[in-house]
Design a protein around this motif. Structure first.
Motif, PDB file in Angstrom:
ATOM      1  N   UNK A  81     -17.705  18.480  28.907  1.00 47.29           N
ATOM      2  CA  UNK A  81     -16.635  18.822  29.845  1.00 47.29           C
ATOM      3  C   UNK A  81     -17.114  19.853  30.860  1.00 47.29           C
ATOM      4  N   UNK A  82     -18.229  20.540  30.569  1.00 42.47           N
ATOM      5  CA  UNK A  82     -18.717  21.534  31.522  1.00 42.47           C
ATOM      6  C   UNK A  82     -19.625  20.949  32.581  1.00 42.47           C
TER       7      UNK A  82
ATOM      8  N   UNK B  36      -5.818   2.415  37.838  1.00 42.90           N
ATOM      9  CA  UNK B  36      -5.544   3.209  36.634  1.00 42.90           C
ATOM     10  C   UNK B  36      -6.806   3.802  36.023  1.00 42.90           C
ATOM     11  N   UNK B  37      -7.912   3.034  36.028  1.00 43.15           N
ATOM     12  CA  UNK B  37      -9.115   3.572  35.387  1.00 43.15           C
ATOM     13  C   UNK B  37      -9.712   4.704  36.209  1.00 43.15           C
ATOM     14  N   UNK B  38      -9.599   4.612  37.550  1.00 43.01           N
ATOM     15  CA  UNK B  38     -10.111   5.696  38.383  1.00 43.01           C
ATOM     16  C   UNK B  38      -9.280   6.953  38.210  1.00 43.01           C
ATOM     17  N   UNK B  39      -7.956   6.763  38.140  1.00 45.74           N
ATOM     18  CA  UNK B  39      -7.075   7.904  37.930  1.00 45.74           C
ATOM     19  C   UNK B  39      -7.407   8.574  36.604  1.00 45.74           C
ATOM     20  N   UNK B  40      -7.695   7.735  35.617  1.00 45.81           N
ATOM     21  CA  UNK B  40      -8.021   8.265  34.294  1.00 45.81           C
ATOM     22  C   UNK B  40      -9.270   9.156  34.358  1.00 45.81           C
ATOM     23  N   UNK B  41     -10.359   8.659  34.935  1.00 46.28           N
ATOM     24  CA  UNK B  41     -11.591   9.458  34.913  1.00 46.28           C
ATOM     25  C   UNK B  41     -11.547  10.609  35.919  1.00 46.28           C
ATOM     26  N   UNK B  42     -10.908  10.385  37.066  1.00 43.61           N
ATOM     27  CA  UNK B  42     -10.945  11.433  38.088  1.00 43.61           C
ATOM     28  C   UNK B  42      -9.963  12.554  37.791  1.00 43.61           C
ATOM     29  N   UNK B  43      -8.745  12.184  37.400  1.00 44.98           N
ATOM     30  CA  UNK B  43      -7.704  13.195  37.247  1.00 44.98           C
ATOM     31  C   UNK B  43      -7.503  13.577  35.783  1.00 44.98           C
ATOM     32  N   UNK B  44      -7.306  12.595  34.920  1.00 44.83           N
ATOM     33  CA  UNK B  44      -6.925  12.914  33.546  1.00 44.83           C
ATOM     34  C   UNK B  44      -8.095  13.500  32.759  1.00 44.83           C
ATOM     35  N   UNK B  45      -9.276  12.920  32.922  1.00 38.25           N
ATOM     36  CA  UNK B  45     -10.418  13.405  32.150  1.00 38.25           C
ATOM     37  C   UNK B  45     -11.074  14.625  32.804  1.00 38.25           C
ATOM     38  N   UNK B  46     -10.563  15.043  33.936  1.00 33.24           N
ATOM     39  CA  UNK B  46     -11.166  16.190  34.616  1.00 33.24           C
ATOM     40  C   UNK B  46     -10.924  17.468  33.814  1.00 33.24           C
ATOM     41  N   UNK B  47     -12.027  18.160  33.504  1.00 27.22           N
ATOM     42  CA  UNK B  47     -11.884  19.377  32.716  1.00 27.22           C
ATOM     43  C   UNK B  47     -11.820  20.608  33.605  1.00 27.22           C
ATOM     44  N   UNK B  48     -12.390  20.521  34.779  1.00 22.67           N
ATOM     45  CA  UNK B  48     -12.420  21.661  35.689  1.00 22.67           C
ATOM     46  C   UNK B  48     -12.271  21.180  37.111  1.00 22.67           C
TER      47      UNK B  48
END
Lengths: 89, 900
Positions: free
Chosen positions: B37-38, B263-275
């Motif tokens: 996540x870093x 949906x998959x882009x939203x998932x990786x770009x926004x939801x999985x974004x840690x910082x």
């Protein structure tokens, strides 16, 4: 560059890119002739693309996000005590 | 020749590697290691799930068929990521603050946690994604066929019918297993899946490397670009009618939209974004990734068209070109690359869709069912996880069915763009939600509905329609046989590419309905609150909304509810932490508004905002939303903006003032030094004559018997020196009066030439004494100025006498030349003396300038003459300057304004 100008530049950058890859500008370079073995139009698009990436890189190094340095929030205006608020409203 | 068995073994080995990688990353992050996540690099690579097998194989195919057009699919996302500071950063911030779990959740949350909207978006996403998954399965099957030599079936079944195991089925099962294992391992309030992210980042590298290797191979095996791209090939590929027309613009727009709305882009770009700061890297690195992906697409297409027989499928050039050159290992690597791009898409799409289905379709139904309500002890967490797993299976099953049904038709190939156009319908509601405070749920629903209906009618329907069916009838003759309603020429809009036509209609209708619907409907209180929270996300302090949303609940009910959703451990931790924050050490927080809001967010992270709201409402009593408070919140934000603008303006003024002060300070310091110099010079100047007066006076006093001649000579010296002293004091007084502006002299209208004549006359004696020739060249025209004749003469006398006194040339001359030019009377006093040396002009005119002293050494004069003259000239509105100075002579110029 001052921070506000950096932000303005960051706002402009994608639109600048849009202008580069849309007609009429892209039409200027529309040619299948070869330049060093590469079609001119392809050369133009990849050069413009690389240029945009470099600009984006330079900007992103300077733009400061809140999570990098806890950017001081704008001072909160002192909320009025409830009785005064009622008097105002 | 690669056999099917070898290919399967290698593919299985690769999948095993993925499982291992995901497993290890999951374990590391569970142990508290944060390197996944870093890492902004891993984040950026995971975003490249955008490049599916549609890119990996399809881009070359598209390039071979339509030339340059393929590149728009990568230019749109490039622009969006270059502008990350405005759109993506806001999306990510909103996502983090509100624990958004999917794009459906985002849209529903913004419009008052509306479940209807969430369901609409979810259904649309499923409709748009399923064919896309089918497309990936088809790509895997076809590429497998190609690379293993033409058999569509596995495990030696070569009978030609479909009774063998279809690789698509294997892939579907494998991916289902992977996604269930690593995507639904447990419920995380942030919906982040480090194992999955690590695996797809790895796959991103594999597919990029594979494509680059094939590209490099092509370029080198042809012996450089010159042979690969002869001019006729370049023409064949690139010179097409109207490349940069409507389709170019629409495709760029669609791809830019897709990078946000898929949906998959939203998932990786926004939801999985840690910082949030990861965007800083992704903002330029993701465009760079796309550029690398595109780099060799055209060369590969060109190689395919040259080397392969006519009629070879361009979509498989990435595999067939290396195979035609007997590069089996390279072909195998390319196959793994394509496999990577297909699997990573399937995995992320399944996770994103399963979250949406379970949160927005399953949970609301469950919540309506009596027997699952709060006071039942059923564990909702398990239920959520179960519904996720079921959803994943369902989605893959749907994909598989779709693939089986349409595998024989060409319908799949065009599915990529149709899916893009479908998810593009989210864009108006999304953007309005982020930037337009007044957008309402009614407007969003209307817009979405209208857009989707038109998308289905103008794009999806024609793509499915076959000749002779009902759909075919509609496409060729219009609905109910009305020509006006022909899907590909709606209301007579003919002459457009079908995609451009569909996008123009659906996006226009979508946006127009959204705006109209918002203008003619009112926001519900909760909607207004959410809109303030979303639009002003950068300005609100977290927890602000608890001011506007007042409610209370029994702490035990809250504990029960959150334990059921979050799990006992996580729930207890939340309670403990919040109690600490409230300053209570008994571990039991007060169930105040802030705590309830916090809890609702946590729950919302797991089940979506709409469901969380329903659940919390069950246990909350006396909820009131204060409209006044919301308005005040918005107002305060406005005030803060104005305040900070005012601050900025203030600080600008302060900076200017500081700069002025700095200048003034420098000037003062200079004046101070000048004054000190002046004082020391004055005392020096006064001391010399005083000393000589004193010593001669002493000599006179002491000597009783002094010859009268000598005594007389001494007294003359004393007299001369005191005269010099007096004139020096007069000059100093004069200068100080001039500078302080105390001198008042009589001003009259006069011809300056007369002043010059009288000055020359005054110097005649001196000139005759020293043998200097003085010439006067007066002006052709007469001019009048306002000033004091005596003072002007004083300047000129000073200049002329200096020129005479210091002139040491063998044939000395001084020329006074005057003329009128540009509204000024100008007089030059020129001589052939030694010049002023290298003294700076401004020093020359200052009092007792050091440089001046050097020149004037050993000569009479007070050294104040030029300073006084310059001051007089200034007081006349004129200017005195040294215009020429060399060893051959110098020239002083006096200019004065002429009056009319």
């Amino acid at each position: 560059m001052p921070r506000q100008k950096l932000r303005d530049a960051a706002f402009i950058l994608p639109f600048f890119g849009l202008i580069l890859i849309m007609p009429p500008f892209v039409d200027i370079f529309f040619s299948a002739r070869l330049l060093g073995g590469i079609p001119v139009i392809l050369l133009y698009i990849f050069c413009a693309w690389t240029g945009l990436i470099i600009l984006g890189w330079i900007l992103s190094r300077r733009l400061v996000t809140d999570s990098d340095t806890a950017e001081p929030r704008p001072p909160t205006l002192h909320p009025l005590p409830p009785e005064q608020r009622d008097a105002d409203g | 020749m690669l056999t099917a068995d070898v290919v399967v073994a290698i593919a299985l080995g690769y999948v095993g590697l993925l499982f291992l990688l995901a497993f290890l990353s999951d374990r590391w992050s569970r142990k508290g290691s944060r390197w996944i996540s870093n890492s902004p690099l891993i984040y950026t690579l995971s975003i490249s799930v955008y490049c599916t097998s549609w890119t990996f194989y399809g881009a070359v195919g598209s390039a071979a068929r339509n030339g340059l057009e393929f590149i728009t699919i990568y230019l749109g996302p490039t622009l969006v990521f270059l502008g990350w500071w405005y759109l993506l950063r806001k999306l990510v911030r909103i996502g983090q603050v509100n624990r958004i779990s999917s794009i459906a959740d985002l849209i529903s949350s913004r419009y008052g946690k509306s479940n209807t909207l969430a369901v609409m978006v979810t259904l649309m996403a499923v409709i748009g994604t399923t064919p896309y998954i089918a497309l990936q399965l088809k790509a895997v099957t076809t590429s497998f066929d190609v690379v293993s030599g033409g058999s569509g079936d596995l495990l030696g079944n070569l009978s030609g019918d479909n009774s063998g195991i279809d690789p698509a089925l294997l892939v579907a099962v494998g991916m289902a297993l992977f996604t269930i294992l690593f995507g639904t391992r447990n419920l995380d309030a942030n919906e982040q899946h480090p194992g999955v992210v690590a695996a797809i980042a790895f796959e991103a590298l594999v597919k990029l490397l594979a494509l680059l290797m094939v590209g490099l191979f092509v370029v080198f095996s042809f012996g450089g670009l010159e042979n690969l791209f002869p001019e006729e090939m370049s023409r064949r590929l690139l010179e097409r009618e109207n490349v940069f027309g409507g389709r170019w613009a629409v495709l760029t727009f669609l791809s830019a939209t897709a990078i946000i709305c898929l949906p998959r882009e939203f998932q990786v770009t926004v939801v999985e974004n840690a910082r949030e700061s990861h965007l800083r890297t992704a903002g330029w690195l993701f465009p760079a990734y796309l550029l690398l992906i595109c780099l060799f697409i055209l060369p590969i297409a060109a190689a395919g068209l040259t080397r392969l027989p006519e009629g070879a499928n361009p979509d498989m050039f990435v595999l067939t070109v290396p195979m035609a050159a007997n590069q089996e290992m390279l072909a195998l690597f390319a196959f793994i690359g394509g496999f990577s791009s297909a699997t990573s898409m399937v995995i992320v799409a399944c996770i994103a869709l399963s979250i949406m289905i379970s949160n927005h379709i399953v949970m609301p139904v469950v919540l309506r069912l009596r027997w699952l309500r709060l006071y039942d002890s059923a564990d909702l967490k398990t239920l959520v996880l179960f519904s996720r797993r079921f959803s994943i299976l369902l989605i893959l099953f749907l994909g598989l069915v779709y693939y089986r049904l349409s595998a024989q038709t060409e319908a799949l190939a065009s599915m990529g763009l149709i899916a893009f156009a479908g998810v593009a319908q989210f864009l108006p509601s999304l953007l309005a939600g982020l930037y337009w405070r007044q957008a309402t749920a009614r407007g969003a629903k209307l817009g979405l509905m209208g857009g989707v209906v038109l998308w289905v009618y103008t794009l999806l329907l024609p793509s499915l329609a076959e000749e002779g069916t009902v759909f075919g009838q509609i496409v060729s003759n219009g609905l109910f046989g009305w020509e006006m309603l022909r899907p590909e020429a709606l209301f007579g809009m003919t002459g457009f590419d079908p995609l451009v036509h569909a996008i123009v209609w659906s996006m226009t209708a979508n946006t127009a309905l959204l705006i109209a619907g918002s203008l003619f409907s009112e926001q519900a209180p909760l909607e207004r609150l959410q809109s303030a929270l979303f639009v002003d996300v950068f300005r609100n302090t977290p927890g602000d909304e608890s001011r506007a949303l007042v409610r209370s609940a029994a702490i035990d009910d809250l504990r029960l509810l959150s334990r059921r959703i979050l799990g006992a451990d996580a729930a207890d931790r939340q309670f403990r932490d919040f109690a600490l924050r409230q300053g209570r050490d008994d571990g039991v927080p007060v169930a105040d508004t802030a705590f309830i809001t916090h809890l609702e967010r946590q729950i919302g992270g797991n089940v979506g905002a709409a469901s969380a709201r329903v659940m919390i409402s069950e246990v909350v009593s006396g909820e009131t939303i204060s409209l006044d408070e919301i308005i005040r919140m918005v107002d305060e934000t406005q005030q803060v903006i104005e305040y900070s603008q005012a601050l900025e303006a203030n600080s600008r003024t302060l900076e200017q003032t500081a700069a002025q002060l700095r200048q003034a300070n420098q000037r003062l310091m200079r004046l101070d030094t000048e004054k000190d110099d002046f004082l020391s010079q004055v005392s020096h100047e006064l001391r010399t004559p005083m000393t000589s007066i004193r010593s001669f006076a002493e000599a006179l006093l002491k000597a009783d018997e002094m010859p009268p001649d000598q005594a007389r000579r001494f007294m003359r010296i004393i007299h001369d020196e005191s005269l010099r002293l007096t004139s020096l004091l007069d000059d100093i007084l004069d200068l100080s009066h001039l500078e302080s502006g105390e001198v008042r002299w009589q001003v009259e209208r006069l011809d300056p030439e007369t002043a010059a004549i009288s000055a020359i006359a005054a110097c005649e004696g001196l000139a005759a004494e020293t043998g200097v020739r003085v010439d006067h060249v007066p002006a052709d025209t007469t001019a009048a100025i306002r000033g004091n004749r005596d003072r002007l003469s004083q300047i000129l006398i000073n200049l002329i006498s200096n020129a005479i006194k210091y002139n040491d040339s063998p044939e000395p001359w001084v020329r006074i030349e005057s003329r009128v030019e540009a509204g000024r009377w100008r007089v030059d006093v020129r001589d052939n003396g030694p010049g002023a040396g290298d003294v700076a002009p401004d020093q020359l005119f200052s009092k007792f300038a050091r440089g001046w002293r050097q020149i004037a050494k050993g000569r009479s004069g007070t050294g104040l003459g030029l300073a006084i003259s310059a001051e007089i000239a200034r007081r006349h509105g004129g200017d005195l300057s040294l215009t020429e100075s060399s060893e051959q002579g110098s020239c002083f110029t006096l200019t004065l304004p002429v009056t009319q």
